[in-house]
Scaffold this motif. Structure first.
Motif, PDB file in Angstrom:
ATOM      1  N   GLN A  88       0.402  -1.361  -0.173  1.00  0.00           N
ATOM      2  CA  GLN A  88      -0.254  -0.273   0.406  1.00  0.00           C
ATOM      3  C   GLN A  88       0.578   1.165  -0.225  1.00  0.00           C
ATOM      4  O   GLN A  88       1.478   1.664   0.684  1.00  0.00           O
ATOM      5  CB  GLN A  88      -0.896   0.331   1.372  1.00  0.00           C
ATOM      6  CG  GLN A  88      -1.996  -1.142   1.039  1.00  0.00           C
ATOM      7  CD  GLN A  88      -2.531  -0.917   0.444  1.00  0.00           C
ATOM      8  OE1 GLN A  88      -2.492  -0.307  -0.268  1.00  0.00           O
ATOM      9  NE2 GLN A  88      -4.005  -1.752  -0.666  1.00  0.00           N
ATOM     10  N   THR A  96       2.304   8.029  -3.144  1.00  0.00           N
ATOM     11  CA  THR A  96       1.377   8.597  -4.162  1.00  0.00           C
ATOM     12  C   THR A  96       1.720  10.448  -4.846  1.00  0.00           C
ATOM     13  O   THR A  96       1.595  10.276  -6.015  1.00  0.00           O
ATOM     14  CB  THR A  96       0.316   8.457  -3.493  1.00  0.00           C
ATOM     15  OG1 THR A  96      -0.117   7.155  -2.919  1.00  0.00           O
ATOM     16  CG2 THR A  96      -1.072   8.149  -4.980  1.00  0.00           C
ATOM     17  N   ARG A 134      -8.127   2.971  -6.362  1.00  0.00           N
ATOM     18  CA  ARG A 134      -8.204   4.136  -5.829  1.00  0.00           C
ATOM     19  C   ARG A 134      -9.499   4.469  -5.135  1.00  0.00           C
ATOM     20  O   ARG A 134      -9.679   4.048  -4.471  1.00  0.00           O
ATOM     21  CB  ARG A 134      -6.927   4.558  -6.218  1.00  0.00           C
ATOM     22  CG  ARG A 134      -6.711   5.497  -4.720  1.00  0.00           C
ATOM     23  CD  ARG A 134      -5.719   7.038  -5.319  1.00  0.00           C
ATOM     24  NE  ARG A 134      -5.134   7.322  -3.924  1.00  0.00           N
ATOM     25  CZ  ARG A 134      -4.609   7.193  -3.154  1.00  0.00           C
ATOM     26  NH1 ARG A 134      -3.891   6.205  -3.470  1.00  0.00           N
ATOM     27  NH2 ARG A 134      -4.554   8.128  -1.610  1.00  0.00           N
ATOM     28  N   ASP A 186     -11.513   9.764  -3.626  1.00  0.00           N
ATOM     29  CA  ASP A 186     -10.700   8.999  -2.941  1.00  0.00           C
ATOM     30  C   ASP A 186     -10.416   9.067  -2.038  1.00  0.00           C
ATOM     31  O   ASP A 186     -11.040   9.435  -1.195  1.00  0.00           O
ATOM     32  CB  ASP A 186      -9.240   9.915  -3.375  1.00  0.00           C
ATOM     33  CG  ASP A 186      -8.379   9.472  -3.323  1.00  0.00           C
ATOM     34  OD1 ASP A 186      -7.229   9.310  -3.619  1.00  0.00           O
ATOM     35  OD2 ASP A 186      -7.593   9.669  -1.881  1.00  0.00           O
TER      36      ASP A 186
END
Length: 223
Positions: free
Chosen positions: A159, A165, A178, A203
């Motif tokens: 993850q 990210t 996602r 998100d």
């Protein structure tokens, strides 16, 4: 006494026959007028079709240019602004083209009806995305193999953190996972003006995303 039933029967026949006789007489006298009205209606319909085809030929170049610019995604407002058309005329034109080319029409609350026309360039983009999915799957397999070799770091590498990210772009399939939507949903919405707000609302970390057509990757918007 015996004559009353006969008179009643004759009167009933006259009630039925008289309207029929008047109708036949009316058609015999008025058929030239009715025929003329029918021919006039046919001529008017042909003239309207001719005018529509002639007008459509003038709009077609704007429509084709818009299709290339938006990768097949068109709204009535886009066409009205591009070709300087009334909204009703642009809507009718797109409905006709949608039936002609078998385009898909989807209704959005903030944008109205959006028509998706599949072109060769659009299919090329889809195929490119499919290649990205394949590369992504291969990378995932390699990552899984690496994680199997190092069990202690499996959960940490699987993850990505928020910092990881935001440091690089991700491909369409990754963003779809996602946001917990189908990949085609991201593909259809990525060029929308409100894509960042929509992606932020889905998100899990409240990150807004934007699409780069140059790299074909999705990048987070720094707050």
């Amino acid at each position: 006494m015996a004559g009353k039933p006969v008179n009643s029967s004759a009167g009933g026949c006259l009630v039925v026959l008289l309207p029929i006789a008047f109708g036949i007489a009316f058609l015999f006298v008025a058929w030239p007028v009715l025929l003329a009205l029918l021919l006039l209606g046919i001529i008017l319909r042909l003239w309207q079709n001719y005018q529509w085809q002639k007008w459509s030929q003038q709009v077609n170049p704007f429509f084709h240019q818009l299709i290339q610019e938006t990768q097949g995604r068109v709204t009535a407002l886009d066409l009205a602004m591009k070709a300087n058309l009334p909204a009703s005329a642009a809507q009718r034109y797109l409905e006709t083209k949608s039936q002609e080319f078998g385009a898909r029409a989807l209704d959005y609350q903030d944008q109205g009806t959006v028509y998706y026309f599949v072109t060769a360039s659009t299919l090329g983009t889809i195929f490119d995305d499919s290649e990205e999915y394949s590369l992504d799957d291969d990378a995932s397999e390699d990552e899984t193999t690496s994680l199997d070799e190092q069990p202690s770091t499996r959960l940490q590498d699987k993850q990505p953190t928020e910092k990881q990210t935001s440091s690089k772009g991700i491909i369409q399939s990754e963003l779809a996972r996602r946001l917990d939507v189908h990949s085609s949903t991201v593909y259809k919405r990525r060029s929308e003006p409100y894509f960042s707000d929509w992606s932020k609302s889905r998100d899990p970390e409240g990150i807004a995303w934007k699409y780069s057509s140059k790299s074909r990757l999705f990048f987070p918007i720094e707050s």
